[in-house]
Design a protein around this motif. Sequence first.
Motif, PDB file in Angstrom:
ATOM      1  N   THR A 281       0.834  -1.199   0.000  1.00  0.00           N
ATOM      2  CA  THR A 281       0.000   0.000   0.000  1.00  0.00           C
ATOM      3  C   THR A 281       0.870   1.250   0.000  1.00  0.00           C
ATOM      4  O   THR A 281       0.672   2.163  -0.809  1.00  0.00           O
ATOM      5  CB  THR A 281      -0.904   0.011   1.252  1.00  0.00           C
ATOM      6  N   LEU A 282       1.855   1.276   0.913  1.00  0.00           N
ATOM      7  CA  LEU A 282       2.765   2.420   0.973  1.00  0.00           C
ATOM      8  C   LEU A 282       3.467   2.607  -0.366  1.00  0.00           C
ATOM      9  O   LEU A 282       3.611   3.723  -0.873  1.00  0.00           O
ATOM     10  CB  LEU A 282       3.828   2.189   2.043  1.00  0.00           C
ATOM     11  N   PHE A 283       3.883   1.490  -0.917  1.00  0.00           N
ATOM     12  CA  PHE A 283       4.598   1.462  -2.185  1.00  0.00           C
ATOM     13  C   PHE A 283       3.752   2.127  -3.284  1.00  0.00           C
ATOM     14  O   PHE A 283       4.196   3.083  -3.934  1.00  0.00           O
ATOM     15  CB  PHE A 283       4.864  -0.009  -2.490  1.00  0.00           C
ATOM     16  N   ALA A 284       2.510   1.670  -3.428  1.00  0.00           N
ATOM     17  CA  ALA A 284       1.658   2.198  -4.503  1.00  0.00           C
ATOM     18  C   ALA A 284       1.423   3.693  -4.312  1.00  0.00           C
ATOM     19  O   ALA A 284       1.589   4.500  -5.242  1.00  0.00           O
ATOM     20  CB  ALA A 284       0.335   1.441  -4.538  1.00  0.00           C
ATOM     21  N   ASN A 289       2.631   9.331  -5.622  1.00  0.00           N
ATOM     22  CA  ASN A 289       2.923  10.689  -5.155  1.00  0.00           C
ATOM     23  C   ASN A 289       4.215  11.236  -5.756  1.00  0.00           C
ATOM     24  O   ASN A 289       4.333  12.433  -5.991  1.00  0.00           O
ATOM     25  CB  ASN A 289       3.061  10.705  -3.627  1.00  0.00           C
ATOM     26  N   LYS A 290       5.165  10.338  -5.960  1.00  0.00           N
ATOM     27  CA  LYS A 290       6.461  10.782  -6.488  1.00  0.00           C
ATOM     28  C   LYS A 290       6.505  10.744  -8.011  1.00  0.00           C
ATOM     29  O   LYS A 290       7.583  10.792  -8.600  1.00  0.00           O
ATOM     30  CB  LYS A 290       7.578   9.881  -5.934  1.00  0.00           C
TER      31      LYS A 290
ATOM     32  N   SER B  17      14.481  12.538   3.579  1.00  0.00           N
ATOM     33  CA  SER B  17      14.335  11.161   3.097  1.00  0.00           C
ATOM     34  C   SER B  17      12.904  10.962   2.602  1.00  0.00           C
ATOM     35  O   SER B  17      11.991  11.615   3.053  1.00  0.00           O
ATOM     36  CB  SER B  17      14.652  10.176   4.211  1.00  0.00           C
ATOM     37  N   THR B  18      12.757  10.053   1.671  1.00  0.00           N
ATOM     38  CA  THR B  18      11.444   9.877   1.047  1.00  0.00           C
ATOM     39  C   THR B  18      10.445   9.374   2.059  1.00  0.00           C
ATOM     40  O   THR B  18      10.818   8.797   3.071  1.00  0.00           O
ATOM     41  CB  THR B  18      11.538   8.849  -0.083  1.00  0.00           C
ATOM     42  N   ARG B  19       9.181   9.576   1.719  1.00  0.00           N
ATOM     43  CA  ARG B  19       8.171   9.231   2.698  1.00  0.00           C
ATOM     44  C   ARG B  19       8.174   7.742   3.027  1.00  0.00           C
ATOM     45  O   ARG B  19       8.090   7.346   4.167  1.00  0.00           O
ATOM     46  CB  ARG B  19       6.788   9.611   2.175  1.00  0.00           C
TER      47      ARG B  19
END
Lengths: 465, 235, 144
Positions: A281-284, A289-290, B17-19
């Motif tokens: 989830t964080l990954f997606a 976002n990036k 640092s990235t989130r």
Amino acid sequence: MKFQSQAVAMPYFIAAIGLFLGQILFGLIMGLQYVMGDFLFPEIPFNVARMVHTNLLIVWVLFGFMGSAYYLIPEESQTELFSPKLALALFWIFLVAGALTIVGYLAVPYATLAEITGNDLLPTMGREFLEQPTITKIGIVIVALGFLFNLGMTVLKGRKTVISMVLMIGLVGLAVMFLFSFYNPHNLVLDKMFWWYTVHLWVEGVWELILGAILAFVLIKITGVDREVIEKWLYMIIAMALITGILGTGHHYFWIGTPDYWQLLGSVFSALEPIPFFMMTLFAFNMINKRRREHPNKAAALWAMGTGVMAFLGAGVWGFLHTLSPVNYYTHGTQITAAHGHMAFYGAYAMIVMTMISYAMPNIRGRIANSRQAQVIEMWGFWLMTVSMVFITLFLTGAGILQVWLQRFSDNPQGFMAVQSQIEVFYWMRELSGVIFLIGLAVYIYSFFAKGDEVTVDNAATASA
Amino acid sequence: MNQTLSSSTPTSLSPESTRLDTEAQSSIGNSMDTETDSITASETSVSKGSRSGRLPGDLAMWIFILAELTAFALLFSIYAVNRALYPDIFAEGQAGLDITSGLANTLALLSSSYFVARAVTSVEHGNNRKGFYELLAAIGMGAVYLVIKILEYKHSIELGYDITTNVFYQYYYLLTAFHFLHVILGMIILAFVAIKTRKKAYTPDSIMGLESGACYWHMVDLLWLILFPLVYVLH
Amino acid sequence: MSETFTKTMARNIFYGGSLFFILVFLGLSFHTTRVLPERDHRENINEDVILGKKLWEDNNCIGCHTLMGEGAYFAPELANVYDRFGKNKEAIKAFIKSRPANGIPGRRSMPQFNFSEEELEALAEFLKWTSEIDDGNWPPNIQG
């Protein structure tokens, strides 16, 4: 679409969606049988409807995985598919074999089907999710071998990326683990123990590799984030999936006659199984976002994020709810399990296939993305299906909690059927949610035919990979 | 090692640092402070330059360590709960364990951790040959641990205690055997980094792989430092 | 604090970590198969139990019932049905035999499978053997 042969994914995706529709229709029949016990009896008894419901799920998800792989592997390998003809031939073989099996389920009593397909020679039928006639199982193995050969040759002649390697490991694992479905000893305990080698090590093992690889592929395409970043997170996610999931098999070894130590190991490691889903989830979200480009296919991004969230909720949270052995002692084999199964399968595997379809189908149809109007309709389908699945899960959880209380936990436990009639109201609401799910699916299917303004070229220019 | 355990101070995370990275870091933040300090403590004599305050070892390794620590934390908690539920069985079982062997194993692992820390320092000074032998010594102390533990198991089994004897022995065997397997895995990792040290794959400027292996070994050691009092000593 | 996160290390952890846990799992599976005879009473698996399991599968009983908690949740748990029916095989056989072919209006009903006496006996034997497996004292009570 960069390579002509990627188009072979299209019939796979169409078949997947068609069978998905069938799965939902049989789900609604079963839902009605829960509250109107004599509905379609004895023409389609519950066990037949359920077998069709679950087998269609497996088959359509497999179609989805195969289509995804046929689309993904050539693009990752930067070469045409080894043999598009073989892919197409296997498609028809698999579809006809699958259709004949379903017709067999519905046309004759299961015992007759077992008899005419030679189940006496090598009995493998009649076990949950593995109800297919032995001859169908052999067919699945042959199709899988041809499929892996075709993909393997493509990978070998082209560029080897982390995503294609992970996908291949997942698919080979899928095929290898399926072989355990041919092992059916007389001893029920051994039967169950190795039955889970197929079932658990599929859905909480190698399928997560396939899921991770497809998600990573779509994220690279729609966000433009550096491949290096995506690939190292993919490695960590699937590492966590296997580190927790393999010993997590122990959570199925609590009450089937296997030794007590599985209660400790199964509880601990399956309690950690939400970790890979949480990371996913964080990954997606983080990759989106990036993002370094604005891809015009917003629907695909929605599906990708939705997969992360719903897989975490369904597989992670709802799995954790009843995975500790002292809790599972009371909840094992109740509607709680059904609740978890529904949201986990939809959230992880149904949604990842639809993520891939959402990204790949417009490309196969010769455009970077569907029209804005079509995407809005697709997103309506997403929300209707996803929200009604949340409600199905909540109602089944309610039913399950009440069932556990009345049947197993209270001072005066009641019989199974007596309890079932007391929790009927939850089943009605589940059925209603199911109808809304069907409407959502219809909207989703309609989105493929919706007309609208073409996505403009300057949009596409920023988005081309 | 012991003294750094008590003297750890939280380290702040950099905002740039990235989130996603921050997420993983902040969750491992507390558990890794001890390890961070034990490494940086051994580094104090070295000129740290631009490397000061950074996470020793690879973030990927830290995620793995975090998962392992979580698994062991759950195992330890379940052990504690069961001990509270069956105090008599656990007291009786504990009395049957050989505390001397446990103590010897504690020393073995502590000294091997010391050698690993020394090896990191040696390689930081560009002395890979010394580092290699220090890693071999660490692996040797790991082997001492394995031998003592096997003898201990053999003794228990000869006395007729196995995993099915009672709830204490079930947990004793599961916890220690699972840790035992981690010692073997840690030794394999150390052997891997030892070979690379010898091949001069690590230099003072490129030492991440060695540090990652060292971190894993310190984790194995740390787990025993919890397991030993929990299972052998505390009454 | 800055950190390094390399693909090589992530890959090593994937392959190494997975291999480690696969080996642990295989070792435990092997141990489990070694100690199972004490729990599954396989010495009691006779011709009837074997035929009973075959009939159980050939008629897809798992499509409605659970057996040791696994299966569908539409009909009662059967791992303890032998105990629930007062340890009486005849009661089990009579129940299966008496299912109406056209169901019960408005209610769930088990289909009529038209088993022979021999088959009924085999099914009952299979359910009796299953009830005697040492399955961690599950289900929590007689209602299953």
